[in-house]
Design a protein around this motif. Structure first.
Motif, short mmCIF file in Angstrom:
data_model
loop_
_atom_site.label_atom_id
_atom_site.label_comp_id
_atom_site.label_asym_id
_atom_site.label_seq_id
_atom_site.Cartn_x
_atom_site.Cartn_y
_atom_site.Cartn_z
N GLU A 30 -40.20 0.47 157.82
CA GLU A 30 -39.64 1.40 156.82
C GLU A 30 -39.75 0.92 155.38
OE1 GLU A 30 -35.65 2.28 158.09
OE2 GLU A 30 -36.32 2.38 160.16
N GLY A 31 -40.18 -0.31 155.19
CA GLY A 31 -40.30 -0.83 153.83
C GLY A 31 -39.00 -1.44 153.31
N MET A 39 -47.06 -18.21 149.40
CA MET A 39 -48.06 -17.31 149.96
C MET A 39 -49.44 -17.94 150.04
SD MET A 39 -48.53 -13.43 148.59
CE MET A 39 -48.02 -13.96 147.04
N GLN A 40 -50.18 -17.56 151.05
CA GLN A 40 -51.62 -17.86 151.06
C GLN A 40 -52.27 -16.48 150.98
OE1 GLN A 40 -52.54 -20.19 154.56
NE2 GLN A 40 -51.24 -21.89 153.88
N ALA A 41 -52.99 -16.22 149.88
CA ALA A 41 -53.49 -14.86 149.68
C ALA A 41 -54.74 -14.84 148.81
CB ALA A 41 -52.41 -14.01 149.01
N GLU A 42 -55.46 -13.72 148.92
CA GLU A 42 -56.49 -13.39 147.95
C GLU A 42 -55.82 -12.38 147.02
OE1 GLU A 42 -60.31 -12.31 149.85
OE2 GLU A 42 -59.42 -13.30 151.59
N PRO A 43 -56.42 -12.06 145.87
CA PRO A 43 -55.73 -11.16 144.94
C PRO A 43 -55.28 -9.87 145.60
CG PRO A 43 -57.64 -12.11 143.88
CD PRO A 43 -57.67 -12.59 145.30
N ASP A 44 -56.01 -9.39 146.59
CA ASP A 44 -55.62 -8.10 147.19
C ASP A 44 -55.29 -8.19 148.67
OD1 ASP A 44 -58.09 -8.75 148.01
OD2 ASP A 44 -59.00 -6.77 147.70
N GLU A 51 -48.62 -5.57 150.45
CA GLU A 51 -49.31 -5.92 149.21
C GLU A 51 -48.79 -7.25 148.69
OE1 GLU A 51 -49.56 -2.86 146.21
OE2 GLU A 51 -49.18 -1.37 147.78
N VAL A 52 -49.66 -7.95 147.97
CA VAL A 52 -49.30 -9.27 147.43
C VAL A 52 -48.00 -9.19 146.62
CG1 VAL A 52 -50.04 -11.05 145.81
CG2 VAL A 52 -51.67 -10.10 147.44
N ALA A 107 -44.49 -9.56 148.35
CA ALA A 107 -44.08 -10.79 149.04
C ALA A 107 -42.66 -11.28 148.68
CB ALA A 107 -45.10 -11.89 148.80
N PRO A 108 -42.25 -11.20 147.39
CA PRO A 108 -40.89 -11.69 147.06
C PRO A 108 -39.78 -10.93 147.81
CG PRO A 108 -42.20 -11.43 145.06
CD PRO A 108 -43.01 -10.84 146.17
N GLN A 109 -40.10 -9.74 148.29
CA GLN A 109 -39.08 -8.99 149.05
C GLN A 109 -38.65 -9.76 150.30
OE1 GLN A 109 -41.17 -5.33 149.76
NE2 GLN A 109 -40.90 -4.62 147.66
N LEU A 110 -39.55 -10.60 150.80
CA LEU A 110 -39.20 -11.37 152.00
C LEU A 110 -38.14 -12.43 151.71
CD1 LEU A 110 -42.68 -11.47 153.64
CD2 LEU A 110 -40.62 -10.49 154.65
#
Ligand code: BTN
Length: 319
Positions: free
Chosen positions: A258-259, A193-198, A144-145, A148-151
């Motif tokens: 595993e997240g 990020m390159q993303a759409e809202p979802d 999920e968008v 992303a900060p988890q990366l």
């Protein structure tokens, strides 16, 4: 010819190798030997010459060898391609362009120098030639968008563990993206990020790691450090990057399977901010309190004096 001459000089293990021996082994005249030595010097090798003694290899350039890197990565690796530039504006900008042109996950843009390196919050990133690891990695995780900060946190763990593995040094992580030695910054991570809202199309993780600087410009002198300054000797960028990529590889696989909860304890083990009194400057306000941890999404939890728990998504942190 060059590689034979280098192997010969290396057999001296820092001692002199006679000109006669070299010309015998290479099958060329002493004048030709001198010319080859001169060519090595132009490539950045330090070769001392002394009458009657010969030549001594006193230093090798710290070139980033993509070939070497690729050959040292595990098979299969999450790294699919490495594009290396001697000098570039910003690996981040190039990686963005490549990502929008459908470059595959695992593409790395690596440079010896950046002329317009960029940091977080519109800051510049000082990236002088051949002294650091300036790179951007394109990832395309199915997440999920808001995850992303988890990366950023995952990358910080990979960097800290890679430094420990390759050099035996123990840096700390300052939430969210700084790698520090005694309060001085050695590395920063920029996740975009390159993303759409979802839907995430691509995540570009930029890493700037100071490796072989032995001094910094005045404005950075009190706040920055390098692996060389911490270790007390010159460091191989290829060795450090290899170790970081290996850590990054298994951490990323684990994260996909595993997240973030699997990465969280590793991050906490190296975190400088945990349990400490900090000041967090968020885009909206400045908060003082104790950093009690991060939640399962990687968000910083700060308890202020009044007992209130704040969720910090983005901030500059002062310890
Ligand atoms: C920070 O502000 O701490 C993050 C710095 C990130 C710098 C790296 S160097 C490689 C990549 N290319 C850039 O232009 N920036 C990132």
């Amino acid at each position: 010819m060059k590689s034979t001459l280098l192997s010969l000089l290396r057999t001296g293990e820092g001692e002199f190798v006679s000109g006669e021996k070299i010309s015998d082994q290479l099958g060329c005249s002493r004048t030709a030997v001198w010319k080859h030595i001169d060519a090595l010097r132009k490539e950045g090798y330090t070769v001392e010459a002394a009458p009657k003694k010969g030549y001594r290899l006193a230093g090798e350039p710290d070139t980033l060898s993509v070939h070497q890197l690729k050959s040292r990565l595990p098979e299969p690796s999450f790294v699919k391609d490495i594009l290396h530039y001697p000098s570039i504006h910003s690996t981040q900008e190039t990686a963005h362009l490549l990502a929008s042109e459908q470059a595959e996950e695992g593409t790395i843009v690596l440079a010896d120098e950046q002329t317009k390196g960029k940091g977080r919050l519109g800051r510049q990133w000082h990236s002088p030639p051949e002294t650091g690891i300036w790179m951007s990695l394109i990832l395309r995780p199915d997440i999920e968008v808001r995850s992303a900060p988890q990366l950023t946190l995952l990358t910080a763990v990979a960097v800290v563990r890679g430094i420990k593995e390759s050099l035996g040094l123990d840096p700390e992580i300052k939430w969210p993206n700084d790698i520090l030695f005694n309060g001085r910054k050695a590395a920063g991570i920029l996740t975009e990020m390159q993303a759409e809202p979802d839907r995430v199309h691509a995540i570009i993780v930029g890493l700037g790691l100071n490796v072989n600087q032995d001094y910094f410009p005045d404005e950075l002198a009190d706040i920055a450090t390098s692996l060389r300054l911490e270790k007390g000797e010159k460091v191989s960028r290829t060795d450090v990057l290899e170790a970081i990529l290996k850590e990054w590889d298994w951490l990323y696989r684990m994260f996909l399977k595993e997240g973030f909860s699997s990465v969280k304890p590793l991050w906490e083990a190296h975190a400088l901010t945990m349990g400490k009194e900090i000041t967090a400057r968020t885009p909206r306000e400045t908060l003082k309190g104790v950093a009690v941890g991060i939640d399962d999404a990687g968000v910083l939890l700060l308890r202020t004096k009044d007992g209130k728990l704040h969720h910090i998504y983005s901030a500059d942190i002062e310890v």
